[in-house]
Design an enzyme around this catalytic site. Structure first.
Site, short mmCIF file in Angstrom:
data_model
loop_
_atom_site.label_atom_id
_atom_site.label_comp_id
_atom_site.label_asym_id
_atom_site.label_seq_id
_atom_site.Cartn_x
_atom_site.Cartn_y
_atom_site.Cartn_z
NE ARG A 79 0.21 1.29 3.39
CZ ARG A 79 1.11 2.18 3.67
NH1 ARG A 79 2.40 1.82 3.74
NH2 ARG A 79 0.81 3.43 3.87
CB ALA A 106 0.41 6.95 -3.69
CD GLN A 112 -3.12 2.71 6.85
OE1 GLN A 112 -3.72 3.13 7.83
NE2 GLN A 112 -3.71 2.55 5.69
CG ASP A 120 -2.93 8.11 -1.16
OD1 ASP A 120 -2.86 8.64 -0.02
OD2 ASP A 120 -2.60 6.94 -1.39
C1 MRU Z 1 4.17 7.95 0.30
S1 MRU Z 1 2.64 7.36 0.62
C2 MRU Z 1 1.45 8.64 0.64
C3 MRU Z 1 0.12 8.09 0.83
O1 MRU Z 1 -0.07 7.03 -0.08
C4 MRU Z 1 -0.12 7.60 2.27
O2 MRU Z 1 -0.06 8.69 3.13
C5 MRU Z 1 -1.47 6.96 2.32
O3 MRU Z 1 -2.48 7.62 2.42
C6 MRU Z 1 -1.49 5.50 2.13
O4 MRU Z 1 -2.79 4.97 2.16
P1 MRU Z 1 -2.98 3.40 2.11
O5 MRU Z 1 -4.47 3.25 2.21
O6 MRU Z 1 -2.23 2.83 3.26
O7 MRU Z 1 -2.46 2.94 0.77
#
Ligand code: MRU
Length: 368
Positions: free
Chosen positions: A52, A54, A201, A242
């Site tokens: 997970r 982005a 997370q 994202d």
């Molecule tokens: C460098 S990662 C930036 C974002 O992707 C992060 O803050 C995020 O929101 C991740 O969400 P996720 O749902 O864990 O994929």
């Protein structure tokens, strides 16, 4: 970054060609490494959040296309793979960016050349992500250095939300890269880690990586940030994104918007670490136009953790019969963003500044 002294990326290709990932569902309690092979493996790994974040979602999709080209390099297979992987998660734009990039390189080639070209481009996308994040760290370091100079002998207190650390990217992280660079430069930092319900997370991944790197940090509940800012305990907020629009609206993990509001109200600088593949040049108004992923309400009604016997379990925290709403992202309007820390430097969150810094990428994206 290192785990127990051994350097890891979050996705990598073995000499044998096998692609491996850290299956993040079990962190921080277990480090499980798995191989991805079929297109379905990749789709499941992205959809069910084995990987997970982005940038990592983008890199994983690129390797998914490469794997499929090794099995069936036909036009139909390329199109179908784009569709299958694209529908796994709707919000992080790096997914579409990486799939489009693979398509751009592969479509003009004869089928027989596609497998090798796809592996090469997937490797490059992974390597480019590492370099982009390293540069974000170098630019963010300047910000941290400036704050440190104003409070000699005291740590710079940084609040971050979700995990925009190295597990969310191929390496370095985006929001954490300035922190790693500051620590390397000998600047004292302390990180407030939002737990980031519902999937935690922050508690599970950001705390894990900071702990592994020996960086001073406190885990806080999502509701504590405003209070800490009000009491002058936060010098700087750095979050990831994202999808960021052409006018600088920032879509990121649910709860980011509330942190931005609290930062604005308390005059705390609110920065977004933004790799250029996370800019969606086709979108201007983030609140109106960005699709927000709705995930299962089970993520709200249950939490996962380790019990006293060491087993990873899920427990229900709400009454039987209570349902939940689970929007996974929100949008912070550009007006609340102090600046964007990009690989090319720090950029104001507005259309003109973004165009001035990334006009070449905007033109290329809009001409596709
Ligand atoms: C460098 S990662 C930036 C974002 O992707 C992060 O803050 C995020 O929101 C991740 O969400 P996720 O749902 O864990 O994929």
């Amino acid at each position: 970054m290192k785990i127990n002294g051994k350097p890891y990326r979050s996705i990598w290709r073995e000499a044998s060609g096998e692609v491996r990932i850290i299956d993040q569902r079990w962190l921080p309690h277990e480090l499980r490494i798995v191989a991805l092979s079929s297109r379905e493996d990749y789709a499941v790994a992205i959809r069910d959040m084995w990987v997970r974040g982005a940038p990592l979602i983008g890199a994983t999709a690129a390797y998914g296309v490469a794997g499929q080209m090794g099995r069936d390099p036909s036009d139909a297979s390329l199109s179908e793979t784009w569709e299958v992987l694209h529908e796994t998660r709707p919000t992080a734009i790096n997914l579409r960016w990486a799939l489009d990039e693979m398509e751009r390189v592969l479509r003009p080639l004869p089928a027989a050349e596609r497998a090798a070209a796809a592996t090469k481009r997937a490797d490059e996308i992974a390597d480019e992500d590492v370099e982009i994040n390293r540069r974000i760290g170098a630019h963010g370091l300047a910000l941290i250095r400036e704050i440190a100079a104003k409070k000699p002998g005291k740590p710079v207190n940084i609040l971050t939300h979700c995990n925009a650390g190295w597990p969310a990217t191929v390496d370095w992280g985006t929001a954490t890269s300035p922190i790693y660079h500051a620590v390397e430069a000998g600047i004292a930092v302390h990180v407030f880690v939002d737990e980031t319900r519902p999937r935690n997370q922050g508690a599970q991944l950001t705390a894990w990586e900071l702990n592994a790197a020996g960086i001073s940090h406190d885990l806080i509940v999502d509701n504590a940030g405003g209070h800490l800012m009000q009491h002058g305990e936060v010098d700087l907020v750095i979050v990831g994104t994202d999808r960021t629009t052409a006018q600088g609206d920032v879509c990121n993990k649910i709860g980011t918007y509330l942190k931005a509001l609290a930062a604005k109200a308390n005059d705390v600088p609110f920065y977004v670490a933004l790799p250029s593949p996370t800019i969606d040049w086709t979108v201007v108004d983030g609140v109106k136009e960005i699709p927000i992923e709705e995930r299962s309400d089970r993520e709200v009604t249950h939490v996962q953790g380790r019990d006293a016997s060491g087993q990873i379990i899920q427990v229900q925290i709400s009454p039987d019969g209570t349902g939940g709403r689970n929007p996974a992202f929100d949008v912070t309007p550009a007006a609340l963003v102090t600046g964007l820390i990009t690989e090319r430097g720090i950029c104001r969150a507005d259309a003109a500044a973004m165009e001035a810094m990334f006009g070449d990428l905007k033109a290329a994206a809009l001409s596709r």
